[in-house]
Design an enzyme around this catalytic site. Sequence first.
Site, mmCIF file in Angstrom:
data_model
loop_
_atom_site.group_PDB
_atom_site.id
_atom_site.type_symbol
_atom_site.label_atom_id
_atom_site.label_comp_id
_atom_site.label_asym_id
_atom_site.label_seq_id
_atom_site.Cartn_x
_atom_site.Cartn_y
_atom_site.Cartn_z
ATOM 1 N N HIS A 49 18.785 23.450 55.765
ATOM 2 C CA HIS A 49 19.505 22.755 56.835
ATOM 3 C C HIS A 49 21.015 22.846 56.616
ATOM 4 O O HIS A 49 21.479 23.003 55.480
ATOM 5 C CB HIS A 49 19.131 21.264 56.830
ATOM 6 C CG HIS A 49 17.689 21.005 57.131
ATOM 7 N ND1 HIS A 49 17.156 21.138 58.388
ATOM 8 C CD2 HIS A 49 16.664 20.610 56.332
ATOM 9 C CE1 HIS A 49 15.859 20.836 58.351
ATOM 10 N NE2 HIS A 49 15.534 20.516 57.111
ATOM 11 N N VAL A 172 2.633 13.007 32.122
ATOM 12 C CA VAL A 172 3.279 11.867 31.456
ATOM 13 C C VAL A 172 2.489 10.614 31.814
ATOM 14 O O VAL A 172 2.289 10.313 32.995
ATOM 15 C CB VAL A 172 4.749 11.729 31.924
ATOM 16 C CG1 VAL A 172 5.384 10.478 31.347
ATOM 17 C CG2 VAL A 172 5.533 12.978 31.557
ATOM 18 N N CYS A 437 -6.733 37.304 56.741
ATOM 19 C CA CYS A 437 -8.088 36.982 56.247
ATOM 20 C C CYS A 437 -8.053 35.866 55.213
ATOM 21 O O CYS A 437 -9.097 35.431 54.725
ATOM 22 C CB CYS A 437 -8.791 38.221 55.707
ATOM 23 S SG CYS A 437 -8.485 38.563 53.977
HETATM 24 C C1 LIG Z 1 6.532 17.974 55.570
HETATM 25 C C2 LIG Z 1 7.785 18.254 54.810
HETATM 26 C C3 LIG Z 1 8.783 19.074 55.339
HETATM 27 C C4 LIG Z 1 9.957 19.301 54.642
HETATM 28 N N1 LIG Z 1 10.836 20.218 55.130
HETATM 29 C C5 LIG Z 1 11.991 20.455 54.457
HETATM 30 C C6 LIG Z 1 12.906 21.426 54.914
HETATM 31 O O1 LIG Z 1 12.624 22.179 55.846
HETATM 32 N N2 LIG Z 1 14.088 21.548 54.279
HETATM 33 C C7 LIG Z 1 14.423 20.765 53.229
HETATM 34 O O2 LIG Z 1 15.541 20.861 52.749
HETATM 35 N N3 LIG Z 1 13.541 19.879 52.712
HETATM 36 C C8 LIG Z 1 12.336 19.733 53.292
HETATM 37 N N4 LIG Z 1 11.414 18.857 52.785
HETATM 38 C C9 LIG Z 1 11.725 18.181 51.543
HETATM 39 C C10 LIG Z 1 11.482 19.082 50.331
HETATM 40 O O3 LIG Z 1 10.252 19.753 50.448
HETATM 41 C C11 LIG Z 1 11.507 18.206 49.083
HETATM 42 O O4 LIG Z 1 12.752 17.548 49.056
HETATM 43 C C12 LIG Z 1 11.335 18.969 47.797
HETATM 44 O O5 LIG Z 1 10.271 19.873 47.838
HETATM 45 C C13 LIG Z 1 11.103 17.947 46.684
HETATM 46 O O6 LIG Z 1 10.925 18.635 45.498
HETATM 47 P P1 LIG Z 1 10.641 17.835 44.153
HETATM 48 O O7 LIG Z 1 10.815 18.813 43.061
HETATM 49 O O8 LIG Z 1 11.448 16.586 44.120
HETATM 50 O O9 LIG Z 1 9.139 17.324 44.287
HETATM 51 P P2 LIG Z 1 7.724 18.085 44.043
HETATM 52 O O10 LIG Z 1 7.749 19.463 44.540
HETATM 53 O O11 LIG Z 1 6.697 17.167 44.601
HETATM 54 O O12 LIG Z 1 7.598 18.148 42.464
HETATM 55 C C14 LIG Z 1 7.314 17.006 41.687
HETATM 56 C C15 LIG Z 1 6.498 17.462 40.497
HETATM 57 O O13 LIG Z 1 6.322 16.362 39.607
HETATM 58 C C16 LIG Z 1 5.053 16.497 38.998
HETATM 59 N N5 LIG Z 1 4.616 15.205 38.464
HETATM 60 C C17 LIG Z 1 4.389 14.074 39.150
HETATM 61 N N6 LIG Z 1 3.969 13.087 38.324
HETATM 62 C C18 LIG Z 1 3.935 13.624 37.071
HETATM 63 C C19 LIG Z 1 3.572 13.131 35.795
HETATM 64 N N7 LIG Z 1 3.138 11.866 35.611
HETATM 65 N N8 LIG Z 1 3.641 13.951 34.720
HETATM 66 C C20 LIG Z 1 4.065 15.240 34.865
HETATM 67 N N9 LIG Z 1 4.409 15.769 36.076
HETATM 68 C C21 LIG Z 1 4.349 14.969 37.157
HETATM 69 C C22 LIG Z 1 4.177 16.977 40.146
HETATM 70 O O14 LIG Z 1 2.999 17.605 39.678
HETATM 71 C C23 LIG Z 1 5.112 17.930 40.879
HETATM 72 O O15 LIG Z 1 4.923 19.281 40.493
HETATM 73 C C24 LIG Z 1 10.197 18.649 53.425
HETATM 74 C C25 LIG Z 1 9.195 17.852 52.875
HETATM 75 C C26 LIG Z 1 7.985 17.700 53.531
HETATM 76 C C27 LIG Z 1 6.893 16.934 52.906
#
Ligand SMILES: Cc1cc2nc3c(=O)[nH]c(=O)nc-3n(C[C@H](O)[C@H](O)[C@H](O)COP(=O)(O)OP(=O)(O)OC[C@H]3O[C@@H](n4cnc5c(N)ncnc54)[C@H](O)[C@@H]3O)c2cc1C
Length: 478
Positions: A49, A172, A437
Amino acid sequence: MYDVVIVGAGIIGTFIARELSRYKLKIAVLDKLNDVACATTKANSAIIHCGYDAKPGTLKAKLNVLGNPMFDSICEELDVHFKRVGSLVLAFNDEEMNTLNELYQRGIQNGLKNIYVVEKEQLKSLEPNLSDSAAGALYAPDCGIIGPFELAVALAENAVENGVELLLNTEVSAIEKNDELFKVQTTAGVIKARYIINCAGVHADHINNMVSKEWFKITPRRGQYFVLDKSAGDLVSKVIFQCPTKMGKGVLVLPTVHGNILVGPDSEDIEDKQNLETTMERLEHVRTAAMKSIQNIPFDKSITSFTGLRASAEKGDFIIEESNDVKGLINVAGIESPGLSASPAIAQYVVQLIKEINGGFAEKEDFNPHRKKVMRFIELGDKEKAELIKNDPSYGRIICRCELITEGEIVDAIHRKAGAATLDGVKRRVRPGMGRCQGGFCSPRVMEILARELNKDILEIVKDSRASKILTGITKEQ
Ligand SMILES: Cc1cc2nc3c(=O)[nH]c(=O)nc-3n(C[C@H](O)[C@H](O)[C@H](O)COP(=O)(O)OP(=O)(O)OC[C@H]3O[C@@H](n4cnc5c(N)ncnc54)[C@H](O)[C@@H]3O)c2cc1C
């Protein structure tokens, strides 16, 4: 003992790990799942974005606007697909035209220069298939699309190349802080660290609340999508939004970097953080809403559907700060959209924060920002293909006929740092199974290659999570 333990190997954890790997630090990234990018990072709209949507003054606005221009050079360094295709936010009536003007003003306040309100007459020349009922749009040429899991894998690979340890299948379960040290209980044993960076997505509240008295709550907000076959790929060339509401950016129609069309998401607060179901009812809502923007969406070309969970924090902004009561715990929580777009800037912000807390870190002289180029057979010219096959005949064996993926590419994806070890891990890196597929033909072949290259019994090869067994035994002895 580690200097820094990062919990979560999504886009945020992997970006911070790569950014921190510039310094002389012992760093581990832990994830409870058996690959990187297996949670929200693998299921979103994949849009970079521009930054007109977030409220001025918020971290979301600041880090989105800073993050967007960083993608060109980072994707070049890491050899990841990224395209600046531009976006249109459509208005369908006078009230929504007012919303567009508000978004425009917000964009200007957030520091954007390259955004425009366009009139109805200009719309068809920008995007021929738009609905006749669109009354105007906010046009943002700098909006981009990316492969989000491809980027997270590349970041993890580059971080590992620069000395970071990636500890998968490491959940964790408890955290204690004694003196200056954290003791992190995990399913793989106790890990000690001076700093913890909490990037656990929808579970970031759980990680914080294990050790801090300042509890916060993350609500999972579910969004569902259709993926259309590449034969529908010329439906739109830009990201087509509708006016945002307080539940999110509305239902979109957009191209993916690989030439498919994505339609979605809806927005629904739920309780269960494991609930990734797609439902007939919500997908029907997505279908109807999307047809307001583009009337002739060929839903008969839908090849799959999926769900992602937004990590929604109560105050509505990203939480990126050191905990008040647990020094050394840095929360990077509530990273809902635009978290992907902001991710490079979030990583730099967090590294600056932790450097200030620590009083700086010594830089490595040999940090390498590049990862080894990925050989993508389908993108090569005929001469290059012939040369490649001459040097390595495995690039001449097509395994996935829909996406034209060769055995050589799959073998490479398995043996890279942070390489693939599951069927979906291969799929996310090099795309066999992403086509029409959906792996119907290539999955058994990919499993055979995984078993051979990892020296495992084929019965041990799983689809994605450790429990997702595919084969249970041999039915016919030869
Ligand atoms: C429907 C949707 C559409 C979106 N579209 C956009 C977009 O177009 N553009 C944009 O900028 N953003 C978008 N976002 C937001 C974006 O996808 C997120 O901000 C981003 O992917 C978050 O990444 P993260 O690493 O914080 O979380 P995650 O990818 O969820 O990673 C968190 C990790 O922590 C691990 N974890 C959790 N608990 C534990 C534990 N106890 N011990 C060890 N590991 C653990 C999980 O396994 C996971 O791998 C969208 C989100 C959604 C849901």
